[in-house]
Design a protein around this motif. Structure first.
Motif, PDB file in Angstrom:
ATOM      1  N   LEU A   1      54.115   2.394  57.150  1.00 38.11           N
ATOM      2  CA  LEU A   1      54.935   1.201  56.928  1.00 38.11           C
ATOM      3  C   LEU A   1      55.559   0.723  58.236  1.00 38.11           C
ATOM      4  O   LEU A   1      55.581  -0.479  58.525  1.00 38.11           O
ATOM      5  N   TYR A   2      56.043   1.640  59.049  1.00 39.20           N
ATOM      6  CA  TYR A   2      56.627   1.293  60.341  1.00 39.20           C
ATOM      7  C   TYR A   2      55.608   0.568  61.209  1.00 39.20           C
ATOM      8  O   TYR A   2      55.896  -0.484  61.781  1.00 39.20           O
TER       9      TYR A   2
ATOM     10  N   ILE B   1      52.813  -1.014  60.342  1.00 37.83           N
ATOM     11  CA  ILE B   1      52.405  -2.316  59.789  1.00 37.83           C
ATOM     12  C   ILE B   1      53.491  -3.357  60.049  1.00 37.83           C
ATOM     13  O   ILE B   1      53.197  -4.478  60.489  1.00 37.83           O
ATOM     14  N   LEU B   2      54.745  -3.013  59.754  1.00 38.04           N
ATOM     15  CA  LEU B   2      55.826  -3.980  59.936  1.00 38.04           C
ATOM     16  C   LEU B   2      56.041  -4.302  61.414  1.00 38.04           C
ATOM     17  O   LEU B   2      56.329  -5.459  61.760  1.00 38.04           O
TER      18      LEU B   2
ATOM     19  N   ALA C   1      53.284  -6.666  62.402  1.00 36.83           N
ATOM     20  CA  ALA C   1      53.552  -7.997  61.855  1.00 36.83           C
ATOM     21  C   ALA C   1      54.653  -8.689  62.656  1.00 36.83           C
ATOM     22  O   ALA C   1      54.559  -9.892  62.946  1.00 36.83           O
ATOM     23  N   GLY C   2      55.698  -7.953  63.031  1.00 36.03           N
ATOM     24  CA  GLY C   2      56.775  -8.530  63.837  1.00 36.03           C
ATOM     25  C   GLY C   2      56.284  -8.992  65.195  1.00 36.03           C
ATOM     26  O   GLY C   2      56.665 -10.069  65.670  1.00 36.03           O
TER      27      GLY C   2
ATOM     28  N   VAL D   1      64.967  -8.008  65.006  1.00 36.19           N
ATOM     29  CA  VAL D   1      63.775  -7.355  64.454  1.00 36.19           C
ATOM     30  C   VAL D   1      63.410  -6.112  65.259  1.00 36.19           C
ATOM     31  O   VAL D   1      63.262  -5.014  64.711  1.00 36.19           O
TER      32      VAL D   1
ATOM     33  N   PHE E   1      63.639  -2.005  64.465  1.00 36.34           N
ATOM     34  CA  PHE E   1      62.549  -1.043  64.581  1.00 36.34           C
ATOM     35  C   PHE E   1      62.914   0.087  65.535  1.00 36.34           C
ATOM     36  O   PHE E   1      62.566   1.244  65.309  1.00 36.34           O
TER      37      PHE E   1
ATOM     38  N   TRP F   1      65.190   2.393  63.644  1.00 38.90           N
ATOM     39  CA  TRP F   1      64.398   3.139  62.667  1.00 38.90           C
ATOM     40  C   TRP F   1      63.685   4.291  63.362  1.00 38.90           C
ATOM     41  O   TRP F   1      63.711   5.431  62.897  1.00 38.90           O
TER      42      TRP F   1
END
Length: 172
Positions: A63-64, A66-67, A70-71, A111, A115, A118
């Motif tokens: 998930l990290y 992919i996001l 995308a960012g 954004v 990340f 995270w």
């Protein structure tokens, strides 16, 4: 230029709507049943323990990535559009682009800062998870159990989340 930009945005919105529609209508009785099944599954799984924590780690990493991708893609596309508008536009167009740069930069900071936080949280969590309580050196203590009473070095019991006497299992 504006027509092309409007068409591209329209196509992106249309594709998003087409690929994100996944609606399932349920009645109240089905929702209540699903909730009870969820609770029952949790109670049967073994005291709230994850059966396979590595699956959660894999999902989090996936998930990290992919996001984050995308960012990056969105930031590059928006920066490219702003750059093209700045080069093609006149003085008025350049002024509009300069006004749009502040929200763009703030958005990128939010954004990518998110990340970064995270990743830091995951890294710290993983490093704390790898710390074993058994690596600390304890001196010998007397077991509080009157039947045992021996001088022993306490052992960490993972199930009880405390140190115990290795001879009789009494918490120390």
């Amino acid at each position: 230029m504006k027509r092309v930009l409007v068409k591209v945005i329209f196509i992106l919105i249309l594709l998003t709507i087409i690929f994100s529609i996944n609606t399932e209508v349920k009645g109240w009785s089905q929702i209540i049943k699903d909730g009870k099944d969820f609770i029952q599954t949790g109670e049967n799984s073994g005291e709230g323990q994850l059966k396979d924590p590595s699956k959660l780690e894999d999902l989090s990493g996936y998930l990290y990535n992919i996001l984050l991708a995308a960012g990056v893609i969105v930031a590059v596309v928006v920066a490219t559009m702003l750059g093209i508008q700045f080069m093609v536009g006149g003085a008025e167009g350049q002024a509009k682009v300069k006004e749009m740069l502040v929200p763009f930069i703030v958005g990128c900071i939010i954004v990518f800062g998110g990340f970064g936080l995270w990743k830091i949280a995951i890294t710290i969590g993983n490093s704390l998870e790898n710390v074993s309580p058994n690596q600390y050196n304890f001196s010998e203590k007397t077991c509080p159990n009157s039947n045992c009473g021996q001088k022993v070095e306490p052992k960490y019991d993972i199930d009880k989340h405390t140190y115990v006497c290795p001879k009789c299992g009494t918490p120390m």
